[in-house]
Design a protein around this motif. Structure first.
Motif, PDB file in Angstrom:
ATOM      1  N   ILE A 109       0.851  -1.176   0.000  1.00 54.61           N
ATOM      2  CA  ILE A 109       0.000   0.000   0.000  1.00 54.61           C
ATOM      3  C   ILE A 109       0.895   1.237   0.000  1.00 54.61           C
ATOM      4  CG2 ILE A 109      -1.868   1.204   1.185  1.00 54.61           C
ATOM      5  CD1 ILE A 109      -2.603  -1.571   0.110  1.00 54.61           C
ATOM      6  N   LEU A 110       0.798   2.041  -1.072  1.00 53.18           N
ATOM      7  CA  LEU A 110       1.662   3.211  -1.225  1.00 53.18           C
ATOM      8  C   LEU A 110       0.889   4.515  -1.371  1.00 53.18           C
ATOM      9  CD1 LEU A 110       4.311   1.785  -3.732  1.00 53.18           C
ATOM     10  CD2 LEU A 110       4.418   1.801  -1.247  1.00 53.18           C
ATOM     11  N   ASN A 111      -0.382   4.466  -1.834  1.00 52.87           N
ATOM     12  CA  ASN A 111      -1.140   5.694  -2.041  1.00 52.87           C
ATOM     13  C   ASN A 111      -2.603   5.478  -1.677  1.00 52.87           C
ATOM     14  OD1 ASN A 111      -2.295   4.355  -4.357  1.00 52.87           O
ATOM     15  ND2 ASN A 111      -0.488   4.952  -5.533  1.00 52.87           N
ATOM     16  N   GLN A 112      -3.400   6.532  -1.808  1.00 54.66           N
ATOM     17  CA  GLN A 112      -4.803   6.470  -1.441  1.00 54.66           C
ATOM     18  C   GLN A 112      -5.569   5.481  -2.307  1.00 54.66           C
ATOM     19  OE1 GLN A 112      -6.440   7.857   1.007  1.00 54.66           O
ATOM     20  NE2 GLN A 112      -4.911   9.238   1.830  1.00 54.66           N
ATOM     21  N   GLY A 113      -5.181   5.352  -3.581  1.00 54.37           N
ATOM     22  CA  GLY A 113      -5.859   4.403  -4.454  1.00 54.37           C
ATOM     23  C   GLY A 113      -5.712   2.971  -3.990  1.00 54.37           C
ATOM     24  N   ASP A 114      -4.569   2.644  -3.374  1.00 57.21           N
ATOM     25  CA  ASP A 114      -4.366   1.284  -2.873  1.00 57.21           C
ATOM     26  C   ASP A 114      -5.279   0.980  -1.692  1.00 57.21           C
ATOM     27  OD1 ASP A 114      -2.409   0.808  -4.771  1.00 57.21           O
ATOM     28  OD2 ASP A 114      -0.798   1.527  -3.483  1.00 57.21           O
ATOM     29  N   LEU A 115      -5.678   2.014  -0.947  1.00 59.43           N
ATOM     30  CA  LEU A 115      -6.579   1.793   0.184  1.00 59.43           C
ATOM     31  C   LEU A 115      -7.976   1.390  -0.269  1.00 59.43           C
ATOM     32  CD1 LEU A 115      -5.605   4.782   2.507  1.00 59.43           C
ATOM     33  CD2 LEU A 115      -4.990   2.385   2.810  1.00 59.43           C
ATOM     34  N   ASN A 116      -8.309   1.667  -1.527  1.00 57.27           N
ATOM     35  CA  ASN A 116      -9.635   1.337  -2.046  1.00 57.27           C
ATOM     36  C   ASN A 116      -9.708  -0.056  -2.653  1.00 57.27           C
ATOM     37  OD1 ASN A 116     -10.630   3.878  -1.335  1.00 57.27           O
ATOM     38  ND2 ASN A 116      -9.945   4.791  -3.269  1.00 57.27           N
ATOM     39  N   GLN A 118     -10.498  -3.754  -3.121  1.00 57.79           N
ATOM     40  CA  GLN A 118     -11.521  -4.614  -2.517  1.00 57.79           C
ATOM     41  C   GLN A 118     -10.863  -5.781  -1.794  1.00 57.79           C
ATOM     42  OE1 GLN A 118     -14.209  -7.050  -5.077  1.00 57.79           O
ATOM     43  NE2 GLN A 118     -15.832  -5.752  -4.256  1.00 57.79           N
ATOM     44  N   LEU A 119     -11.392  -6.122  -0.630  1.00 56.04           N
ATOM     45  CA  LEU A 119     -10.829  -7.198   0.191  1.00 56.04           C
ATOM     46  C   LEU A 119     -11.951  -8.133   0.612  1.00 56.04           C
ATOM     47  CD1 LEU A 119      -8.099  -6.876   2.891  1.00 56.04           C
ATOM     48  CD2 LEU A 119     -10.172  -8.127   3.438  1.00 56.04           C
ATOM     49  N   GLN A 142     -15.918 -11.033   5.647  1.00 58.73           N
ATOM     50  CA  GLN A 142     -16.172  -9.628   5.359  1.00 58.73           C
ATOM     51  C   GLN A 142     -15.939  -9.345   3.890  1.00 58.73           C
ATOM     52  OE1 GLN A 142     -13.549  -7.681   8.342  1.00 58.73           O
ATOM     53  NE2 GLN A 142     -15.358  -6.520   8.935  1.00 58.73           N
ATOM     54  N   LEU A 143     -16.759  -8.447   3.333  1.00 50.30           N
ATOM     55  CA  LEU A 143     -16.545  -7.884   2.010  1.00 50.30           C
ATOM     56  C   LEU A 143     -16.341  -6.390   2.218  1.00 50.30           C
ATOM     57  CD1 LEU A 143     -16.454  -7.892  -1.053  1.00 50.30           C
ATOM     58  CD2 LEU A 143     -18.947  -7.787  -1.086  1.00 50.30           C
ATOM     59  N   THR A 144     -15.109  -5.923   2.118  1.00 51.56           N
ATOM     60  CA  THR A 144     -14.791  -4.550   2.470  1.00 51.56           C
ATOM     61  C   THR A 144     -13.626  -4.092   1.594  1.00 51.56           C
ATOM     62  OG1 THR A 144     -14.124  -3.107   4.293  1.00 51.56           O
ATOM     63  CG2 THR A 144     -13.311  -5.375   4.357  1.00 51.56           C
ATOM     64  N   THR A 145     -12.926  -3.078   2.028  1.00 54.80           N
ATOM     65  CA  THR A 145     -11.714  -2.588   1.377  1.00 54.80           C
ATOM     66  C   THR A 145     -10.582  -2.570   2.399  1.00 54.80           C
ATOM     67  OG1 THR A 145     -12.231  -0.276   1.880  1.00 54.80           O
ATOM     68  CG2 THR A 145     -13.052  -1.156  -0.208  1.00 54.80           C
ATOM     69  N   THR A 149     -11.008  -2.185   6.443  1.00 57.08           N
ATOM     70  CA  THR A 149     -10.409  -3.074   7.443  1.00 57.08           C
ATOM     71  C   THR A 149      -9.670  -2.279   8.514  1.00 57.08           C
ATOM     72  OG1 THR A 149     -10.171  -4.825   5.773  1.00 57.08           O
ATOM     73  CG2 THR A 149      -8.829  -5.011   7.760  1.00 57.08           C
ATOM     74  N   LEU A 150      -8.935  -1.253   8.088  1.00 57.50           N
ATOM     75  CA  LEU A 150      -8.204  -0.435   9.062  1.00 57.50           C
ATOM     76  C   LEU A 150      -9.162   0.345   9.957  1.00 57.50           C
ATOM     77  CD1 LEU A 150      -5.271   0.953   6.867  1.00 57.50           C
ATOM     78  CD2 LEU A 150      -5.287  -1.059   8.338  1.00 57.50           C
ATOM     79  N   ARG A 151     -10.238   0.862   9.380  1.00 58.21           N
ATOM     80  CA  ARG A 151     -11.201   1.620  10.189  1.00 58.21           C
ATOM     81  C   ARG A 151     -11.912   0.710  11.190  1.00 58.21           C
ATOM     82  NH1 ARG A 151     -11.841   6.768   8.924  1.00 58.21           N
ATOM     83  NH2 ARG A 151     -11.169   7.514   6.859  1.00 58.21           N
ATOM     84  N   ASP A 152     -12.246  -0.511  10.781  1.00 56.55           N
ATOM     85  CA  ASP A 152     -12.856  -1.457  11.720  1.00 56.55           C
ATOM     86  C   ASP A 152     -11.899  -1.782  12.856  1.00 56.55           C
ATOM     87  OD1 ASP A 152     -15.127  -1.487  10.197  1.00 56.55           O
ATOM     88  OD2 ASP A 152     -14.660  -3.372   9.173  1.00 56.55           O
ATOM     89  N   THR A 153     -10.625  -1.913  12.531  1.00 55.91           N
ATOM     90  CA  THR A 153      -9.620  -2.195  13.566  1.00 55.91           C
ATOM     91  C   THR A 153      -9.498  -1.036  14.544  1.00 55.91           C
ATOM     92  OG1 THR A 153      -8.384  -3.581  11.989  1.00 55.91           O
ATOM     93  CG2 THR A 153      -7.218  -2.834  13.950  1.00 55.91           C
TER      94      THR A 153
END
Length: 486
Positions: A109-116, A118-119, A142-145, A149-153
């Motif tokens: 993960i290097l930029n904001q686009g990588d945070l989006n 799908q996971l 879970q079906l998230t991004t 995942t980071l926000r849930d944590t």
């Protein structure tokens, strides 16, 4: 694997949402007369069933959506809500069977686009972020991004922080430090100094970190960018261990006892199904070089058909997880060196067994890859396996950085292009040439046509130069008449 375009049951999320919206726009004359849920209609894209709320004991509603995720597989998305107490949760389950192999996804993960990205996380998957020393254990699907995942944590860890501040201050300080790192990547929406969602752009850099999704069932997934040649994304499939099979309910605990070996400190012999003795495995106790705990090193001699005997050594530390595997030749030093050239044309060539000794160099001229002798040590794997190890080693170095600027430098961008070519080679998306040059002739590449010659492989033996013998220490080696004084 994506579902067929005309699959009536597992439609894509977009088409299922469109069908649901169209169904909602249709007038329903029975809504004013009936308050109960309608019976399940298989033609409806979204199914609703009554479910017991585990919070208040009243009846809630579970909505299920059968859909397919592109480049992955079919899944069932479920959402529960209780109108009485407000309890709600979302979950995802795989609609397919457990895969033959486990899967490990690694994404940089290097930029904001990588945070989006799908996971998809199954109930058996573990998410690890080494840079933050964070491990999310298996819990529920879970079906998230990645950002989700980071926000849930953050939400889960911050919920009990006021209590920890009083009862366990040391743990409170450690979790608070972790929350600070996570909020650098995904700022709190209530923070006025942080940029809002509209102000963020996909190319904006973030603190670099790695997301590792490990699922022994193979039913998890992280989205790649563009294609599977994405240099920031990698997939490795592996054979499940006996403990993992027992956890998943695929094996019985007594099966594990049959494979355990109780003898330590000396050789032991296993038996095959016919009761015939197998090759001896030697166990040597030692100390882990990473954490200092006692660890056992297992060593076994294996014969490779049409080659020679080799010695495989394996060290696994149960305390810190350190692992080391190495392969050494079990025969005499060859009089000549050997150069093996293989023309890789399809995915079948990637499954060839390969033995790369510690004195062997590896080259792929098409992508300007050259590994000198000693790189990676001795390895006994497949062509795909050795390329994956090379990719993992290189990606760790290019994407590792203490600052955002170092992670987005011009050199790293050029290296990302090289890793993209490496991904094409790893999947045999393009033909390439694999060259193994071993001055001791202790390396091996499987011949699919053995004992006949392989038309795609060329083996050349050559006389070692003086410099090669000097580097290997052979010029000063005296094997005859060494008892007499010089």
């Amino acid at each position: 694997m994506p579902a067929a375009p005309q699959d009536p049951f597992f439609k894509s999320i977009g088409s299922a949402a469109a069908d649901t919206e169209a169904l909602r726009e249709q007038p329903d004359e029975q809504d004013e007369q009936e308050t109960d849920l309608e019976p399940i209609d298989e033609d409806r894209p979204l199914q609703e069933v009554e479910s017991l709320c585990m919070s208040c004991g009243e009846q809630g509603v579970t909505r299920m959506l059968l859909t397919s995720i592109p480049y992955f597989r079919e899944v069932i998305v479920m959402s529960f809500r209780c109108e009485h107490c407000g309890n709600q949760n979302n979950e995802i389950q795989s609609a397919s069977t457990i895969r033959e192999h486990g899967a490990m996804y690694t994404v940089k993960i290097l930029n904001q686009g990588d945070l989006n990205r799908q996971l998809v996380k199954s109930e058996a998957a573990t998410v690890t972020i080494p840079e933050f020393e964070l491990t999310i254990p298996p819990l529920r699907g879970q079906l998230t991004t990645v950002e989700g995942t980071l926000r849930d944590t953050i939400q889960d860890l911050a919920a009990d922080q006021p209590l920890r501040r009083i009862q366990d201050p040391p743990t409170f300080d450690k979790i608070e430090a972790l929350l600070a790192k996570l909020k650098e990547v995904v700022p709190d929406d209530e923070d006025e100094a942080a940029p809002t969602m509209k102000e963020r752009h996909p190319e904006d850099p973030v603190r670099p970190f790695t997301v590792i999704l490990d699922d022994p069932t193979g039913n998890s997934f992280i989205e790649f960018s563009g294609s599977m040649s994405d240099p920031k994304w990698s997939l490795r499939e592996y054979a499940r261990s006996m403990d993992q099979n027992i956890t998943l309910g695929l094996s019985q605990p007594e099966d594990e006892e049959k494979e355990k070996v109780t003898q330590k400190g000396g050789p032991f012999t296993e038996e095959d199904e016919d009761g015939l003795p197998a090759e001896e495995v030697f166990i040597f106790p030692g100390i882990c070089s990473s954490c200092g705990h006692p660890v056992d090193t297992r060593m076994k001699k294996v014969n490779i058909p049409y080659f020679k005997d080799i010695i495989i050594m394996s060290t696994n530390c149960s305390a810190c997880g350190y692992r080391d595997n190495e392969v050494k030749s079990g025969g005499a030093i060859s009089d000549k060196g050997k150069r093996i050239t293989l023309k890789v044309e399809d995915a079948e060539d990637l499954s060839r067994d390969i033995l790369k000794s510690e004195t062997c160099g590896l080259e792929i001229p098409e992508i300007d890859l050259a590994l000198h002798a000693g790189t990676l040590g001795g390895r006994f794997t497949t062509v795909e396996g050795i390329l994956t190890q090379v990719y993992d080693e290189l990606s760790e170095k290019v994407f590792r950085g203490d600052s955002v600027g170092s992670a987005n430098s011009k050199d790293n961008q050029e290296f990302e292009t090289f890793l993209g070519s490496m991904k094409e080679v790893m999947t045999a998306a393009r033909p390439f040439t694999l060259i193994l040059d071993d001055p001791l002739a202790n390396s091996y590449l499987q011949n699919l046509y053995a004992p006949d010659p392989d038309p795609n492989m060329e083996i050349v033996t050559y006389d070692r130069t003086f410099d090669q013998n000097e580097d290997l220490g052979l010029n000063d080696m005296k094997v005859e008449g060494y008892e007499a004084p010089s």
